[in-house]
Design a protein around this motif. Structure first.
Motif, PDB file in Angstrom:
ATOM      1  N   ARG A  29       9.808  -5.997  -4.188  1.00 44.78           N
ATOM      2  CA  ARG A  29      11.058  -6.753  -4.146  1.00 44.78           C
ATOM      3  C   ARG A  29      11.639  -6.822  -2.738  1.00 44.78           C
ATOM      4  N   LEU A  30      11.461  -5.747  -1.962  1.00 42.86           N
ATOM      5  CA  LEU A  30      12.034  -5.688  -0.619  1.00 42.86           C
ATOM      6  C   LEU A  30      11.055  -6.149   0.460  1.00 42.86           C
ATOM      7  N   ASP A  31       9.798  -6.415   0.043  1.00 43.87           N
ATOM      8  CA  ASP A  31       8.751  -6.854   0.970  1.00 43.87           C
ATOM      9  C   ASP A  31       8.514  -5.812   2.073  1.00 43.87           C
ATOM     10  N   ILE A  32       8.415  -4.565   1.646  1.00 43.57           N
ATOM     11  CA  ILE A  32       8.142  -3.470   2.575  1.00 43.57           C
ATOM     12  C   ILE A  32       7.079  -2.582   1.942  1.00 43.57           C
ATOM     13  N   SER A  33       6.605  -1.588   2.691  1.00 45.43           N
ATOM     14  CA  SER A  33       5.605  -0.670   2.157  1.00 45.43           C
ATOM     15  C   SER A  33       6.283   0.412   1.320  1.00 45.43           C
ATOM     16  N   GLN A  34       5.494   1.090   0.463  1.00 51.58           N
ATOM     17  CA  GLN A  34       6.040   2.182  -0.330  1.00 51.58           C
ATOM     18  C   GLN A  34       6.463   3.346   0.562  1.00 51.58           C
ATOM     19  N   ARG A  35       5.779   3.501   1.689  1.00 52.81           N
ATOM     20  CA  ARG A  35       6.163   4.558   2.631  1.00 52.81           C
ATOM     21  C   ARG A  35       7.562   4.291   3.172  1.00 52.81           C
ATOM     22  N   THR A  36       7.848   3.019   3.492  1.00 54.52           N
ATOM     23  CA  THR A  36       9.190   2.665   3.983  1.00 54.52           C
ATOM     24  C   THR A  36      10.226   2.874   2.883  1.00 54.52           C
ATOM     25  N   VAL A  37       9.860   2.589   1.638  1.00 57.77           N
ATOM     26  CA  VAL A  37      10.770   2.841   0.516  1.00 57.77           C
ATOM     27  C   VAL A  37      11.138   4.315   0.470  1.00 57.77           C
ATOM     28  N   ARG A  38      10.127   5.212   0.618  1.00 64.51           N
ATOM     29  CA  ARG A  38      10.418   6.646   0.564  1.00 64.51           C
ATOM     30  C   ARG A  38      11.350   7.067   1.698  1.00 64.51           C
ATOM     31  N   ARG A  39      11.108   6.530   2.909  1.00 63.07           N
ATOM     32  CA  ARG A  39      11.980   6.871   4.035  1.00 63.07           C
ATOM     33  C   ARG A  39      13.416   6.382   3.785  1.00 63.07           C
ATOM     34  N   ASP A  40      13.553   5.168   3.239  1.00 65.63           N
ATOM     35  CA  ASP A  40      14.895   4.627   2.990  1.00 65.63           C
ATOM     36  C   ASP A  40      15.605   5.393   1.882  1.00 65.63           C
ATOM     37  N   ILE A  41      14.851   5.863   0.893  1.00 69.67           N
ATOM     38  CA  ILE A  41      15.449   6.697  -0.155  1.00 69.67           C
ATOM     39  C   ILE A  41      16.010   7.976   0.457  1.00 69.67           C
ATOM     40  N   ASP A  42      15.253   8.576   1.383  1.00 69.56           N
ATOM     41  CA  ASP A  42      15.732   9.782   2.053  1.00 69.56           C
ATOM     42  C   ASP A  42      16.998   9.497   2.863  1.00 69.56           C
ATOM     43  N   ARG A  43      17.069   8.334   3.503  1.00 66.05           N
ATOM     44  CA  ARG A  43      18.271   7.999   4.276  1.00 66.05           C
ATOM     45  C   ARG A  43      19.485   7.870   3.359  1.00 66.05           C
ATOM     46  N   LEU A  44      19.297   7.239   2.189  1.00 64.19           N
ATOM     47  CA  LEU A  44      20.412   7.112   1.247  1.00 64.19           C
ATOM     48  C   LEU A  44      20.860   8.475   0.732  1.00 64.19           C
ATOM     49  N   ARG A  45      19.915   9.383   0.523  1.00 66.78           N
ATOM     50  CA  ARG A  45      20.277  10.737   0.089  1.00 66.78           C
ATOM     51  C   ARG A  45      21.106  11.436   1.158  1.00 66.78           C
ATOM     52  N   GLU A  46      20.728  11.219   2.437  1.00 64.91           N
ATOM     53  CA  GLU A  46      21.501  11.817   3.531  1.00 64.91           C
ATOM     54  C   GLU A  46      22.929  11.285   3.577  1.00 64.91           C
ATOM     55  N   LEU A  47      23.119  10.042   3.096  1.00 66.38           N
ATOM     56  CA  LEU A  47      24.452   9.454   3.049  1.00 66.38           C
ATOM     57  C   LEU A  47      25.258   9.913   1.834  1.00 66.38           C
ATOM     58  N   GLY A  48      24.604  10.701   0.951  1.00 60.85           N
ATOM     59  CA  GLY A  48      25.323  11.264  -0.187  1.00 60.85           C
ATOM     60  C   GLY A  48      25.029  10.624  -1.522  1.00 60.85           C
ATOM     61  N   TYR A  49      24.087   9.683  -1.582  1.00 60.80           N
ATOM     62  CA  TYR A  49      23.769   9.043  -2.854  1.00 60.80           C
ATOM     63  C   TYR A  49      22.738   9.881  -3.599  1.00 60.80           C
ATOM     64  N   PRO A  50      23.072  10.341  -4.815  1.00 57.02           N
ATOM     65  CA  PRO A  50      22.137  11.174  -5.584  1.00 57.02           C
ATOM     66  C   PRO A  50      21.040  10.316  -6.213  1.00 57.02           C
ATOM     67  N   ILE A  51      19.857  10.334  -5.619  1.00 56.02           N
ATOM     68  CA  ILE A  51      18.741   9.527  -6.115  1.00 56.02           C
ATOM     69  C   ILE A  51      17.636  10.477  -6.561  1.00 56.02           C
ATOM     70  N   ALA A  52      17.325  10.428  -7.848  1.00 52.77           N
ATOM     71  CA  ALA A  52      16.277  11.285  -8.406  1.00 52.77           C
ATOM     72  C   ALA A  52      14.943  10.572  -8.321  1.00 52.77           C
ATOM     73  N   ALA A  53      13.884  11.353  -8.121  1.00 52.08           N
ATOM     74  CA  ALA A  53      12.535  10.805  -8.033  1.00 52.08           C
ATOM     75  C   ALA A  53      11.660  11.453  -9.088  1.00 52.08           C
ATOM     76  N   ALA A  54      10.806  10.642  -9.732  1.00 54.52           N
ATOM     77  CA  ALA A  54       9.834  11.133 -10.716  1.00 54.52           C
ATOM     78  C   ALA A  54       8.441  10.960 -10.145  1.00 54.52           C
ATOM     79  N   LYS A  55       7.629  12.015 -10.212  1.00 57.09           N
ATOM     80  CA  LYS A  55       6.287  11.968  -9.648  1.00 57.09           C
ATOM     81  C   LYS A  55       5.295  11.390 -10.653  1.00 57.09           C
TER      82      LYS A  55
END
Length: 327
Positions: A29-55
């Protein structure tokens, strides 16, 4: 690839729209790699957004809720959509008008100045609130342009499609002084003074294509009667905006008032007994009014005026001729 800030906003917007998001789908949907998705998820967590991940192969991400959730972020279209929904809710008759108004004010206070300005330009009048606004969808950019011209009292130029199913605009462009953006019966309308026709007009917003830039500022002139809801309702009833229906009559129906009342939108029903009621109703024409009353399939006594009685006579002759021709 979008800038990081824009990408984070888009990612957060997607996470708010559904419960679970597979990483691969977010990347698509964002036209990016899954690696970039993981990095952006980490950035949002640093901003205080509680994002859970399922393996795992079916793993993904979920935006949590809680007291520590920072203020939600809205892109421009979301801000406009939220403001429109809350303004309509204040007139929905659902008992939430005060809460919707407070919610709109709360959201406005946490918006950046740029988005706050866009919300402030939205001025919507709701008439005959529909169950859903699906009849004639209008592009959000068109709504924003119309609302801005109304709010700023700026002359508006636009192309106007001639009718349903037609994309061909009228020529030359219409030039109007916009006064109100109105929702009525599932459609959006612009109420405006037409500069070339020197008269009030009501335009369907889904047929408008605004031209940029807008024209000079103007001093708004008063609407006939002073009330936009009354003006628009009367115009749709075929009057000049100062009165009601051009044809209005009164009858006695051999039906309970409770039965008739369920099918009368803007008429007056008065109970006269267990199985009789008085009905005052309006229409475009006398024959049309007689036909509308005849749909109740009950005994009818015409109280007045004589034009209504004559209309029933005309209908009776037409129906008799139709029956004779099919015999």
């Amino acid at each position: 690839m979008p800038k990081t800030s824009a990408r984070l906003l888009a990612l957060l917007s997607l996470l708010q729209t559904r419960r679970d998001w597979p990483g691969a789908l977010l990347a698509e949907r964002l036209d990016i790699s899954q690696r970039t998705v993981r990095r952006d998820i980490d950035r949002l967590r640093e901003l205080g957004y509680p994002i859970a991940a399922a393996k795992g192969p079916d793993g993904g991400y979920r935006l949590g809720a809680g007291t520590e959730l920072p203020p939600l972020l809205f892109d421009d279209e979301q801000a406009v959509a939220l403001a429109v929904a809350l303004q309509i809710a204040t007139s929905s008759g659902a008992g939430i008008a005060e809460a919707a108004a407070r919610a709109l004010q709360t959201v406005r206070q946490v918006m950046p100045t740029r988005l706050r300005h866009r919300i402030d330009t939205l001025r919507i009048t709701t008439i005959d609130m529909p169950a859903a606004l699906r009849d004639s969808p209008v592009d959000v950019h068109v709504l924003t342009a119309l609302s801005g011209a109304v709010h700023n009292h700026e002359v508006l130029r636009f192309d106007y499609a001639s009718g349903p199913g037609s994309d061909a605009p009228t020529t030359p462009p219409r030039r109007v002084q916009p006064h109100h953006l109105v929702v009525r019966g599932g459609r959006w309308y612009l109420v405006a003074w037409d500069l070339d026709r020197d008269d009030w007009r009501i335009f369907r917003a889904d047929r408008i294509t605004p031209r940029i830039p807008t024209g000079p500022r103007f001093t708004p002139r008063p609407l006939p009667g002073g009330d936009v809801a009354t003006f628009v309702t009367n115009r749709f009833q075929g009057s000049d905006g100062l009165g009601g229906w051009p044809c209005r009559g009164e009858v006695i129906l051999d039906l309970p008032a409770a039965v008739v009342g369920r099918f009368i939108r803007d008429g007056v029903v008065e109970e006269l007994g267990p199985d009789r009621c008085r009905l005052v109703l309006g229409s475009w024409s006398w024959v049309g009014l007689a036909a509308a009353i005849g749909t109740f399939d009950a005994g009818i006594t015409v109280v007045g005026p004589p034009e209504l009685a004559n209309a029933f006579t005309q209908l009776a002759r037409r129906f008799a001729d139709a029956a004779a021709s099919s015999a």
